[in-house]
Design an enzyme around this catalytic site. Structure first.
Site, mmCIF file in Angstrom:
data_model
loop_
_atom_site.group_PDB
_atom_site.id
_atom_site.type_symbol
_atom_site.label_atom_id
_atom_site.label_comp_id
_atom_site.label_asym_id
_atom_site.label_seq_id
_atom_site.Cartn_x
_atom_site.Cartn_y
_atom_site.Cartn_z
ATOM 1 N N HIS A 135 -15.149 -4.258 0.134
ATOM 2 C CA HIS A 135 -15.062 -3.517 -1.039
ATOM 3 C C HIS A 135 -16.411 -3.096 -1.483
ATOM 4 C CE1 HIS A 135 -13.828 -3.138 -5.374
ATOM 5 N NE2 HIS A 135 -12.900 -2.452 -4.772
ATOM 6 N N ARG A 156 -5.334 1.742 -13.145
ATOM 7 C CA ARG A 156 -3.847 1.901 -12.566
ATOM 8 C C ARG A 156 -3.218 0.578 -12.334
ATOM 9 N NH1 ARG A 156 -4.572 5.936 -8.419
ATOM 10 N NH2 ARG A 156 -4.071 7.628 -10.023
ATOM 11 N N ARG A 192 -10.613 -4.445 -13.926
ATOM 12 C CA ARG A 192 -9.515 -5.030 -13.615
ATOM 13 C C ARG A 192 -9.859 -6.688 -13.866
ATOM 14 N NH1 ARG A 192 -6.031 -1.663 -11.022
ATOM 15 N NH2 ARG A 192 -6.914 -0.043 -9.935
ATOM 16 N N TYR A 227 -11.741 -10.144 -2.071
ATOM 17 C CA TYR A 227 -12.429 -8.736 -1.684
ATOM 18 C C TYR A 227 -14.066 -9.114 -1.483
ATOM 19 C CZ TYR A 227 -8.985 -6.042 -4.031
ATOM 20 O OH TYR A 227 -7.909 -5.454 -4.273
ATOM 21 N N ARG A 247 -13.829 1.791 4.894
ATOM 22 C CA ARG A 247 -12.574 1.146 5.013
ATOM 23 C C ARG A 247 -11.323 1.964 4.784
ATOM 24 N NH1 ARG A 247 -9.326 -0.681 1.109
ATOM 25 N NH2 ARG A 247 -10.899 -0.601 -0.357
ATOM 26 N N HIS A 274 -15.628 2.787 -14.940
ATOM 27 C CA HIS A 274 -15.257 2.066 -13.669
ATOM 28 C C HIS A 274 -16.465 1.050 -13.315
ATOM 29 C CE1 HIS A 274 -14.233 1.764 -9.183
ATOM 30 N NE2 HIS A 274 -13.115 1.342 -9.690
ATOM 31 N N ASN A 323 0.855 -1.272 -0.013
ATOM 32 C CA ASN A 323 0.114 -0.034 -0.076
ATOM 33 C C ASN A 323 0.914 1.302 -0.081
ATOM 34 O OD1 ASN A 323 -2.321 -1.613 0.177
ATOM 35 N ND2 ASN A 323 -2.631 -1.057 2.379
#
Length: 682
Positions: A589, A402, A372, A465, A561, A432, A47
């Site tokens: 998530h 990203r 993703r 997730y 979160r 997204h 992270n």
């Protein structure tokens, strides 16, 4: 609505560091299984790498604007960079102490020993040397720094040894890049039920004499360093084939971005640090003293040497109630809506949904938006299968996800080769959304089946997730979704939707309207509340609106979160707002919004966080949950999370991350209780 700059806010970067400290709390928690504590250290490190590559890089650019940046942002970037360094240095010290003085010792108590080069005996030394000569030595390229004109360009996030060889008369310096093509860990032969592990770094340290054998040195020292570079891309926003080429080239440039952080072994002597600073033209704020080992993210794969009790218990995944693999999923979805909650329930429902659509003769078209993707994506294979079966397949794939750009470029090319129509999003906006629409001919008319999710269509991340996916034929949803895809197929933004909340056009006014209704009801002395669960809350206008609702008497519960710029419990602003964050085995998530709406609750799931980029600069899809049973299921899950007094933390303005305490006498851990709740419904 203009944002008042005086409202209580936490800087988003500082708030994010508070979140990463919650990850570090998990590594420090003695109730977490030991191997998983090591993995939380790895997550913390990974992270932080991304944080420096993206957020600190952006702040560094803004800091060059001086007063203009301060006026534009409402804060001083240089001051924030200074705060960041102060917090990170403290966190790194906590990290180092946790690893070296606690985790390593507790592993030893479990008969798992992490050996350094100084702890290898003769027999294990022979094993290590053979491995070094056969596997590692051929990959090493030591660079003698005295014999070159310019200091080498260090690769982004790669680990290097900075080596110093000394005699009474002179000093040599060298660099060795630690190969990332090999496993970071070598498990040594077991002895008397004792387990030994050595890191690749220490294998190289043990064999420095075999690398620098031509030098007659008195002493040799090797300390690890890692450079983190600016990872942001400066690209033409036009969506075209030229864009793909530009993106591919920009990925190659990433390794040469501006240096953001030099992480170095805190034990490195000052003269060696000064040498690096001079050669690399580094600023003091770029220097972060750290651990003996960098790229700690590799510890996510730390080997468990036959001790299953040192990891979290793996629970078998649960079936979705009344949704069977053995029957047509489309047929079952036509009867009623179904909600899938990963990782408690298997992601394979998505791939079965797509595989069935691929071979069903009545299915004519599949549209899907992807962000993703897994490395060997079952979703992609199902779409290719559909195209080979003569279906029209439209895939909207976001090339600018990203750090997944390279993977997405590969899959987009593969899809096009197989006859899938690939659409590269909308100019100036990232797509997204995570949605899929299947068109099937029934009685001569098109009939829609949809899957809409809060998370990516990615079978790998779905293992950890926690997300929700809705399978539905509800016309109010599918009709809107058909309009969304019709627009995206043309690379334009969808407009005029009635039931879906789609960014960037609909989200802000829709959210304001929902909050305003709660404010109106509170002022009329009606029941007024909202529960919002998101990954991040940073949009200042939304925060101002939530403060307005709190002051009107609306009861607000937030489950956030990650970063949260809102401060709960502030007199005159947020006295009716409570904020918790849950960090546990699974990554929370899902995005959920529940509004009292005068007794006729409105419940939405969405792909969007409450961040300016999600609301104004991305294509996101929020969708209502209309089925009464599924609405109750979501409310029950959220109620369980609000009752968590084991892994939930209370968020405040100073990042203390105090564990949330409830009035309940017993302990409640949401992720365990959600599993048991879903199991009880089978």
């Amino acid at each position: 609505m203009a944002t008042e700059k005086r409202i209580p806010l936490i800087n988003r970067e500082i708030s994010w560091l508070y979140f990463n400290d919650r990850v570090l709390q998990e590594a420090a928690d003695p109730t977490v299984p030991l191997i998983d504590r090591v993995r939380f250290l790895a997550i913390f490190s990974s992270n932080l790498d991304e944080f420096y590559r993206v957020r600190v890089a952006t702040l560094s650019r803004l800091s060059n604007l001086n007063e203009k940046a301060k006026d534009l942002l409402g804060y001083n970037p240089k001051k924030v960079l200074s705060q960041i360094k102060s917090i990170v240095v403290k966190q790194e010290k906590k990290f180092n102490n946790l690893y070296e003085n606690i985790i390593v010792k507790q592993l030893a108590e479990e008969k798992i020993f992490i050996l350094t080069e100084r702890q290898i005996n003769v027999s294990r030394g022979a094993f290590v040397k053979e491995y070094f000569r056969n596997k590692i030595l051929p990959t090493l390229v030591p660079v003698m720094l005295d014999g070159i004109n310019h200091f080498p360009e260090l690769r982004d996030r790669a680990i290097y040894f900075f080596v110093k060889l000394t005699t009474k008369k002179r000093v040599w310096y060298a660099l060795i890049e630690i190969p990332d093509s090999l496993s970071r860990f070598l498990v040594l032969p077991q002895t008397n039920d004792l387990n030994f592990i050595i890191l690749l770094d220490d294998i190289i340290r043990y064999n420095l004499d075999e690398i620098f054998f031509i030098f007659e040195y008195d002493s040799i020292e090797a300390y690890s360093i890692q450079l983190t570079r600016d990872a942001e891309l400066d690209l033409d926003k036009e969506v075209s084939e030229k864009f793909i080429d530009a993106l591919a080239k920009s990925l190659q440039k990433r390794r040469k971005g501006k240096p953001m952080r030099l992480l170095y072994d805190a034990d490195m002597p000052a003269d060696m640090v000064n040498y690096l600073v001079g050669q690399m033209s580094l600023h003091p704020e770029n220097l972060i003293p750290g651990n003996r080992y960098h790229n700690f993210k590799d510890f996510i794969s730390f080997p468990n040497t036959k001790k299953p009790d040192l990891e979290y218990k793996r629970y078998p995944q649960l079936p979705v109630d009344s949704l069977s693999y053995r029957k047509s999923l489309l047929g079952q979805i036509a009867i009623k809506d179904h909600l899938m909650s990963t990782p408690y329930q298997p992601f394979e429902y998505i791939t079965h949904f797509l595989r069935e659509a691929a071979i069903d003769p009545k299915v004519k078209e599949i549209s899907i938006s992807l962000y993703r993707l897994a490395e060997n994506s079952s979703v992609i294979h199902a779409l290719i299968n559909a195209a080979k079966n003569g279906k029209k397949v439209y895939c909207i794939i976001e090339l600018r996800a990203r750090f997944d750009e390279q993977n997405n470029i590969y899959w987009s090319n593969r899809l096009e080769e197989e006859g899938v129509t690939v659409i590269y999003g909308v100019p100036n906006y990232k797509v997204h959304a995570k949605t899929c629409l299947v068109t099937r001919m029934q009685k001569g008319k098109p009939f829609y089946y949809a899957a809409l999710s809060t998370g990516n269509f990615n079978e790998k991340t779905a293992q950890i997730y926690a997300d929700h996916t809705l399978f539905t034929c509800e016309k109010r949803i599918t009709t809107d979704l058909a309009e969304v895809f019709k627009a995206l197929h043309k690379s334009v933004l969808p407009k005029g939707l009635k039931h879906l909340i789609v960014s960037p056009i609909d989200s802000r006014p829709a959210i304001y309207k929902l909050i305003d209704q709660e404010i109106k009801n509170a002022k009329a002395k009606k029941t007024a509340y909202m529960i919002l669960k998101v990954n991040s809350l940073s949009d200042e206008q939304i925060i101002a609106k939530l403060y307005q609702a709190s002051n009107a008497g609306v009861k607000i519960n937030l489950i956030v979160r990650g970063m949260c710029c809102l401060i709960g419990g502030v007199k005159g602003y947020s006295e009716n707002i409570k904020v918790i964050s849950i960090v546990d085995k699974y990554l929370e998530h899902a995005r959920v919004m529940i509004f009292a709406n005068g007794g006729d609750e409105k419940i939405y799931l969405t792909s969007a966080d409450l961040m300016t980029r999600n609301i104004d600069n991305r294509v996101e899809v929020g969708f209502p949950i209309l089925d009464p049973a599924l609405r109750q299921e979501l409310k029950d899950i959220i109620k369980i999370q609000l009752s968590d007094n084991t892994k939930a933390r209370e968020l405040n303005g100073i990042g203390t991350n105090k564990y949330h305490k409830t009035r309940a006498d017993s302990t409640h851990r949401a992720q365990i209780e959600i599993y048991n709740y879903l199991k009880s419904k089978i």
